[in-house]
Design a protein around this motif. Structure first.
Motif, PDB file in Angstrom:
ATOM      1  N   ASN A 177       1.001  -1.159  -0.128  1.00 32.63           N
ATOM      2  CA  ASN A 177       0.175   0.069   0.029  1.00 32.63           C
ATOM      3  C   ASN A 177       0.769   1.358   0.018  1.00 32.63           C
ATOM      4  O   ASN A 177       0.439   2.213  -0.613  1.00 32.63           O
ATOM      5  N   PHE A 178       1.901   1.262   0.552  1.00 35.63           N
ATOM      6  CA  PHE A 178       2.842   2.291   0.693  1.00 35.63           C
ATOM      7  C   PHE A 178       3.810   2.438  -0.196  1.00 35.63           C
ATOM      8  O   PHE A 178       5.129   2.132  -0.125  1.00 35.63           O
ATOM      9  N   THR A 179       3.482   2.710  -1.726  1.00 35.49           N
ATOM     10  CA  THR A 179       4.346   2.473  -2.933  1.00 35.49           C
ATOM     11  C   THR A 179       4.531   3.998  -3.294  1.00 35.49           C
ATOM     12  O   THR A 179       3.773   4.924  -2.859  1.00 35.49           O
ATOM     13  N   GLU A 180       5.506   3.946  -4.196  1.00 38.49           N
ATOM     14  CA  GLU A 180       6.031   5.337  -4.837  1.00 38.49           C
ATOM     15  C   GLU A 180       4.745   5.789  -5.439  1.00 38.49           C
ATOM     16  O   GLU A 180       4.506   6.933  -5.778  1.00 38.49           O
ATOM     17  N   LYS A 181       3.974   4.725  -6.497  1.00 35.91           N
ATOM     18  CA  LYS A 181       2.886   5.133  -7.096  1.00 35.91           C
ATOM     19  C   LYS A 181       1.754   5.957  -6.220  1.00 35.91           C
ATOM     20  O   LYS A 181       1.457   7.031  -6.633  1.00 35.91           O
ATOM     21  N   ALA A 182       1.441   5.188  -5.212  1.00 33.18           N
ATOM     22  CA  ALA A 182       0.356   5.734  -4.267  1.00 33.18           C
ATOM     23  C   ALA A 182       0.990   7.021  -3.534  1.00 33.18           C
ATOM     24  O   ALA A 182       0.156   8.102  -3.531  1.00 33.18           O
ATOM     25  N   VAL A 183       2.172   7.192  -3.277  1.00 33.96           N
ATOM     26  CA  VAL A 183       2.561   8.567  -2.764  1.00 33.96           C
ATOM     27  C   VAL A 183       2.631   9.677  -3.964  1.00 33.96           C
ATOM     28  O   VAL A 183       2.259  10.980  -3.556  1.00 33.96           O
ATOM     29  N   THR A 184       3.150   9.245  -4.998  1.00 32.76           N
ATOM     30  CA  THR A 184       3.030  10.579  -6.197  1.00 32.76           C
ATOM     31  C   THR A 184       1.531  10.970  -6.316  1.00 32.76           C
ATOM     32  O   THR A 184       1.500  11.830  -6.680  1.00 32.76           O
ATOM     33  N   GLU A 185       0.859  10.029  -6.567  1.00 29.58           N
ATOM     34  CA  GLU A 185      -0.526  10.365  -6.931  1.00 29.58           C
ATOM     35  C   GLU A 185      -1.084  11.191  -5.855  1.00 29.58           C
ATOM     36  O   GLU A 185      -1.928  12.366  -6.377  1.00 29.58           O
ATOM     37  N   LEU A 186      -0.852  11.320  -4.529  1.00 28.49           N
ATOM     38  CA  LEU A 186      -1.662  12.091  -3.421  1.00 28.49           C
ATOM     39  C   LEU A 186      -0.791  13.197  -3.368  1.00 28.49           C
ATOM     40  O   LEU A 186      -1.279  14.420  -2.811  1.00 28.49           O
ATOM     41  N   THR A 187       0.645  13.130  -3.722  1.00 22.88           N
ATOM     42  CA  THR A 187       1.602  14.299  -3.308  1.00 22.88           C
ATOM     43  C   THR A 187       2.452  15.079  -4.208  1.00 22.88           C
ATOM     44  O   THR A 187       2.763  16.180  -4.201  1.00 22.88           O
ATOM     45  N   LYS A 188       2.421  14.443  -5.591  1.00 25.75           N
ATOM     46  CA  LYS A 188       3.139  14.952  -6.598  1.00 25.75           C
ATOM     47  C   LYS A 188       4.602  14.789  -6.558  1.00 25.75           C
ATOM     48  O   LYS A 188       5.381  15.459  -7.127  1.00 25.75           O
ATOM     49  N   LEU A 189       5.081  14.090  -5.374  1.00 28.12           N
ATOM     50  CA  LEU A 189       6.481  14.296  -5.177  1.00 28.12           C
ATOM     51  C   LEU A 189       7.142  13.266  -6.146  1.00 28.12           C
ATOM     52  O   LEU A 189       6.774  12.352  -6.743  1.00 28.12           O
ATOM     53  N   GLU A 190       8.494  13.658  -6.582  1.00 32.16           N
ATOM     54  CA  GLU A 190       9.188  12.578  -7.438  1.00 32.16           C
ATOM     55  C   GLU A 190      10.660  12.948  -6.909  1.00 32.16           C
ATOM     56  O   GLU A 190      11.133  13.638  -6.212  1.00 32.16           O
ATOM     57  N   GLY A 191      11.538  11.941  -7.677  1.00 33.37           N
ATOM     58  CA  GLY A 191      12.739  11.858  -7.580  1.00 33.37           C
ATOM     59  C   GLY A 191      13.449  11.709  -6.258  1.00 33.37           C
ATOM     60  O   GLY A 191      12.762  10.934  -5.399  1.00 33.37           O
ATOM     61  N   GLU A 192      14.384  12.568  -5.725  1.00 33.19           N
ATOM     62  CA  GLU A 192      15.075  12.544  -4.444  1.00 33.19           C
ATOM     63  C   GLU A 192      14.181  12.737  -3.402  1.00 33.19           C
ATOM     64  O   GLU A 192      14.105  12.059  -2.364  1.00 33.19           O
ATOM     65  N   GLU A 193      13.057  13.708  -3.537  1.00 31.46           N
ATOM     66  CA  GLU A 193      12.085  14.084  -2.346  1.00 31.46           C
ATOM     67  C   GLU A 193      11.230  12.965  -2.327  1.00 31.46           C
ATOM     68  O   GLU A 193      11.006  12.701  -0.928  1.00 31.46           O
ATOM     69  N   LEU A 194      10.899  12.446  -3.219  1.00 37.03           N
ATOM     70  CA  LEU A 194      10.073  11.332  -3.006  1.00 37.03           C
ATOM     71  C   LEU A 194      10.676   9.976  -2.399  1.00 37.03           C
ATOM     72  O   LEU A 194       9.893   9.502  -1.395  1.00 37.03           O
ATOM     73  N   LYS A 195      11.952   9.693  -2.524  1.00 35.91           N
ATOM     74  CA  LYS A 195      12.817   8.668  -2.004  1.00 35.91           C
ATOM     75  C   LYS A 195      12.870   9.119  -0.443  1.00 35.91           C
ATOM     76  O   LYS A 195      12.612   8.384   0.632  1.00 35.91           O
ATOM     77  N   ASN A 196      13.172  10.528  -0.050  1.00 36.20           N
ATOM     78  CA  ASN A 196      13.185  10.776   1.320  1.00 36.20           C
ATOM     79  C   ASN A 196      11.984  10.476   1.992  1.00 36.20           C
ATOM     80  O   ASN A 196      12.041  10.562   3.300  1.00 36.20           O
ATOM     81  N   PHE A 197      10.906  11.206   1.203  1.00 36.13           N
ATOM     82  CA  PHE A 197       9.593  11.121   2.062  1.00 36.13           C
ATOM     83  C   PHE A 197       9.239   9.973   2.576  1.00 36.13           C
ATOM     84  O   PHE A 197       8.681   9.245   3.531  1.00 36.13           O
ATOM     85  N   MET A 198       9.343   8.713   1.559  1.00 35.76           N
ATOM     86  CA  MET A 198       8.757   7.273   1.801  1.00 35.76           C
ATOM     87  C   MET A 198       9.760   6.780   2.967  1.00 35.76           C
ATOM     88  O   MET A 198       9.236   5.962   3.472  1.00 35.76           O
TER      89      MET A 198
END
Length: 246
Positions: A177-198
């Motif tokens: 459930n806690f995947t890059e796709k799910a997080v990106t759809e809700l937050t629009k985060l990408e790249g390094e920021e997405l990895k750090n957030f997760m």
């Protein structure tokens, strides 16, 4: 002079149109067609509050990036992170802590059957006294005592294996459930920021276990709301200290 007045008149209303709103409706999660009036709709970003009407519809001042909360007594609270201002339909699940109703039907039993003894039951119980003593036949109804020194260790091992299996199940649920796709759809985060957030906000097993069913979309929205308050330095993963050379 008249042209100036007309221009001022036309310019004034546009300041009122800059405010945007979020609209939609709230329904029962199990009964999809059951609208929910009286739901409190709160903009957690601007602190504005509204309620749904008799048809379950709501309107509240909001902008893209705001966090909208929906609460109603007897239902689970839900939160929506606005990625756009399109009309949204919200489904609230009912809080249920009660056991399912059980129908009990009385059965009349024959007293002779109730008082009858088990024909396969042993008349006597043997007590193992150990050593060279012969077994003593006991005429009471108390069972013999048989000590097994390895039983406690076996049960502890079983509990440990069960705990590990349970934890593995929760970890698999989090990964699903806690995947890059799910997080990106809700937050629009990408790249390094997405990895750090997760990495920073990955939910723990204890969190998921404490609230069942765990609402991952709600958690991601709240986590992103907290993420936006962090400084650029806090959003970066801190490097581990270097070891001193011998």
């Amino acid at each position: 002079m008249y042209r100036l007045i007309i221009l001022l008149f036309l310019a004034l209303p546009f300041s009122g149109f800059t405010q945007t709103v979020a609209t939609g409706a709230v329904f029962d999660y199990n009964k999809k067609t059951l609208s929910l009036p009286g739901v409190t709709v709160r903009n957690l970003t601007t602190k504005k509050t509204s309620t749904t009407n008799n048809a379950g519809k709501y309107t509240i001042g909001a902008n893209v990036g705001d966090l909208i909360e929906f609460t109603l007594v007897g239902y689970h609270t839900d939160t929506l992170y606005l990625t756009n201002l399109l009309n949204r339909t919200i489904y609230l699940p009912v809080k249920s802590n009660s056991l399912s109703d059980v129908d009990i039907t009385a059965v009349k039993m024959n007293k002779e059957i109730l008082n009858a003894k088990d024909p396969l039951a042993e008349k006597y119980t043997l007590l193992n006294t150990g050593g060279n003593l012969d077994r003593k036949r006991m005429k009471d109804k108390v069972g013999g005592l048989n000590l097994n020194l390895g039983y406690g260790k076996y049960k502890r091992q079983q509990r440990k294996e069960a705990d590990l299996e349970e934890r593995e199940g929760y970890l698999q649920e989090i990964d699903y459930n806690f995947t890059e796709k799910a997080v990106t759809e809700l937050t629009k985060l990408e790249g390094e920021e997405l990895k750090n957030f997760m990495i920073i906000y990955r939910p723990s097993v204890e969190q998921v276990k404490a609230e069942r069913p765990y609402r991952y979309a709600f958690y991601i929205s709240r986590a992103f709301y907290a993420w936006k308050k962090l400084t650029p330095q806090q959003r970066k993963l801190q490097d581990l200290p270097k070891l001193k050379a011998n």
